[in-house]
Design an enzyme around this catalytic site. Structure first.
Site, short mmCIF file in Angstrom:
data_model
loop_
_atom_site.label_atom_id
_atom_site.label_comp_id
_atom_site.label_asym_id
_atom_site.label_seq_id
_atom_site.Cartn_x
_atom_site.Cartn_y
_atom_site.Cartn_z
NE ARG A 58 -5.38 2.54 17.03
CZ ARG A 58 -4.67 2.37 15.90
NH1 ARG A 58 -5.26 2.35 14.72
NH2 ARG A 58 -3.36 2.23 15.97
N GLY B 40 0.82 -1.21 0.00
CA GLY B 40 0.00 0.00 0.00
C GLY B 40 0.85 1.27 0.00
N GLY C 266 9.40 -2.71 3.34
CA GLY C 266 9.14 -4.14 3.16
C GLY C 266 9.01 -4.89 4.47
CB SER D 53 4.45 0.02 13.41
OG SER D 53 3.07 -0.01 13.76
CG ASN D 54 0.41 2.78 15.65
OD1 ASN D 54 -0.31 2.19 16.46
ND2 ASN D 54 0.23 2.65 14.33
CE1 TYR E 110 4.09 -4.62 11.44
CE2 TYR E 110 2.52 -3.55 12.90
CZ TYR E 110 3.33 -3.52 11.78
OH TYR E 110 3.38 -2.40 11.00
CB SER F 294 2.27 -4.29 6.98
OG SER F 294 1.18 -4.90 6.32
P1 NAI Z 1 1.84 -3.79 2.97
O1 NAI Z 1 1.63 -5.08 3.66
O2 NAI Z 1 0.81 -3.31 2.02
O3 NAI Z 1 3.24 -3.82 2.21
C1 NAI Z 1 4.37 -4.52 2.71
C2 NAI Z 1 5.11 -5.09 1.52
O4 NAI Z 1 6.24 -5.82 2.02
C3 NAI Z 1 4.27 -6.08 0.70
O5 NAI Z 1 4.23 -5.69 -0.65
C4 NAI Z 1 4.95 -7.42 0.89
O6 NAI Z 1 4.96 -8.24 -0.28
C5 NAI Z 1 6.38 -6.99 1.25
N1 NAI Z 1 7.04 -8.04 2.04
C6 NAI Z 1 6.54 -8.73 3.10
N2 NAI Z 1 7.41 -9.66 3.51
C7 NAI Z 1 8.48 -9.55 2.68
C8 NAI Z 1 9.71 -10.27 2.57
N3 NAI Z 1 10.01 -11.26 3.41
N4 NAI Z 1 10.56 -9.90 1.60
C9 NAI Z 1 10.27 -8.90 0.74
N5 NAI Z 1 9.13 -8.20 0.77
C10 NAI Z 1 8.24 -8.52 1.74
O7 NAI Z 1 2.08 -2.69 4.10
P2 NAI Z 1 2.01 -1.11 4.00
O8 NAI Z 1 0.74 -0.64 4.59
O9 NAI Z 1 2.38 -0.68 2.66
O10 NAI Z 1 3.17 -0.70 5.03
C11 NAI Z 1 4.50 -0.52 4.60
C12 NAI Z 1 5.39 -0.53 5.82
O11 NAI Z 1 4.99 0.51 6.70
C13 NAI Z 1 5.36 -1.83 6.60
O12 NAI Z 1 6.66 -2.11 7.07
C14 NAI Z 1 4.43 -1.52 7.76
O13 NAI Z 1 4.78 -2.29 8.89
C15 NAI Z 1 4.71 -0.04 7.97
N6 NAI Z 1 3.56 0.64 8.55
C16 NAI Z 1 2.46 0.92 7.78
C17 NAI Z 1 1.38 1.59 8.33
C18 NAI Z 1 0.20 2.00 7.50
O14 NAI Z 1 -0.66 2.69 8.04
N7 NAI Z 1 0.10 1.65 6.23
C19 NAI Z 1 1.37 1.96 9.74
C20 NAI Z 1 2.57 1.59 10.46
C21 NAI Z 1 3.62 0.97 9.87
C1 15L Z 2 0.24 -0.61 11.28
O1 15L Z 2 1.35 -0.79 11.75
C2 15L Z 2 -0.23 -1.36 10.08
O2 15L Z 2 0.82 -1.62 9.18
C3 15L Z 2 -1.36 -0.67 9.35
O3 15L Z 2 -1.95 -1.59 8.44
C4 15L Z 2 -2.40 -0.08 10.29
O4 15L Z 2 -3.14 -1.09 10.85
C5 15L Z 2 -1.73 0.79 11.33
O5 15L Z 2 -0.64 0.17 11.96
C6 15L Z 2 -2.69 1.27 12.43
O6 15L Z 2 -2.34 1.19 13.60
O7 15L Z 2 -3.76 1.78 12.10
#
Ligand code: NAI
Ligand code: 15L
Length: 267
Positions: free
Chosen positions: A175, A15, A73, A112-113, A137, A76
């Site tokens: 939230r 995302g 990456g 992350s939060n 996580y 998540s």
């Molecule tokens: P997402 O799940 O959409 O994207 C994560 C990507 O990492 C995926 O495309 C997945 O294929 C890749 N991935 C997972 N395991 C892998 C591996 N072993 N090797 C290579 N690639 C791998 O998550 P999103 O929402 O895009 O979040 C991106 C980052 O930001 C994550 O690290 C997440 O923990 C962090 N984050 C996101 C938040 C949000 O609100 N979207 C909030 C807090 C943290």
């Molecule tokens: C995260 O760390 C997750 O990656 C995201 O998908 C949301 O759930 C976010 O926290 C959240 O706390 O809303």
């Protein structure tokens, strides 16, 4: 002129990777994109690498020739330990080892939060409050933050540990009125972390300028992040489509929301 020639962004198929792909091209001459899932061909000024973060040799190759890394990456959401171990713990270690061996000096780590999810929604915390992860996580992200600190103290690799709140097009629930960060603000935050002269090891909460907040970024003023968006414009719509919170629910009491009662602990 761009400060960075080539930036690596991991998690490109996800995302935030999708949302930041176009935006981050303004920060560099070449954007290298990586994910373990295929995500389409390279566009202009892009390079594409499909690799698993758990594969040390592949990560070493992925990092070759980059000046800075934006690390999205990994797993998540709350999940069983095995994928978290591979994607977030081993994956982060492989990335920092590759950065050390190849002289990369700055990393923006998507923390992350949920590193601090067990603080209450009635508390305001800052970067000096100890972690209180709300699950495996969040614990893996706390590991990433400590790993980054070790690589700063020993090797001088600077990291911004961005404790992202909730980064989606709009806040989805009450939230998220406190935790929301717009995609444009997230890009502003990453840009500030990439360009501030001295970053060190910094923990910064990834949030827009929301009236309700649980996080104080005063310890990260040197980053120079100034949010321009706010969840406040969505408040009435969010209230209209959601019911009043049940104050006895842990997901309402704690900052981590649903994460505090999700996952393998409950099986
Ligand atoms: P997402 O799940 O959409 O994207 C994560 C990507 O990492 C995926 O495309 C997945 O294929 C890749 N991935 C997972 N395991 C892998 C591996 N072993 N090797 C290579 N690639 C791998 O998550 P999103 O929402 O895009 O979040 C991106 C980052 O930001 C994550 O690290 C997440 O923990 C962090 N984050 C996101 C938040 C949000 O609100 N979207 C909030 C807090 C943290
Ligand atoms: C995260 O760390 C997750 O990656 C995201 O998908 C949301 O759930 C976010 O926290 C959240 O706390 O809303």
């Amino acid at each position: 002129m761009n400060l960075h020639n080539r930036i690596l962004m991991t998690g490109a198929a996800g995302g935030l990777g999708t949302a930041m792909r176009g935006r981050l091209k303004s920060n560099c001459n070449l954007l290298r994109l990586s994910d373990r899932l295929p995500f389409g061909p390279a566009a202009d000024r892009e390079e594409v690498v499909v690799a698993d973060l758990a594969d040390a040799a592949a990560v070493m190759e992925m990092v070759q020739g980059v000046d800075a890394i934006v690390h999205f990456g990994g797993v998540s959401v709350e999940s069983p330990f095995e994928p978290i171990l591979k994607g977030n713990i081993l994956g982060a270690y492989n990335l920092y080892e590759a950065a050390r061996k190849q002289g990369v000096k700055r990393i923006i780590f998507a923390s992350s939060n949920h590193v601090t999810g067990f603080y209450r929604q009635s508390e305001t915390i800052d970067a000096d409050n100890p972690p209180r992860p709300d699950g495996l996580y969040g614990l893996s992200k706390a590991f990433g933050e400590d790993l980054a600190r070790l690589y700063f103290d020993r090797y001088g690799i600077e990291t911004a540990c961005v404790r992202i709140g909730s980064s989606f097009p709009e806040p989805k629930d009450r939230r998220m009125l406190a935790t929301w960060i717009s995609f444009d603000d997230l890009h502003r935050l990453i840009s500030a972390c990439l360009s501030t002269p001295v970053l060190g090891h910094t923990i910064i909460f990834g949030m827009s300028n929301n009236a309700v907040t649980w996080w104080d970024n005063s310890r990260a003023r040197h980053v120079g992040y100034v949010p321009k968006d706010s969840s406040d414009v969505f408040r009435d719509a969010v209230y209209a489509k959601t019911s009043a919170p049940d104050l006895s629910d842990a997901a309402v009491q704690f900052q981590g929301g649903m994460f505090v009662r999700t996952g393998p602990f409950n099986q």
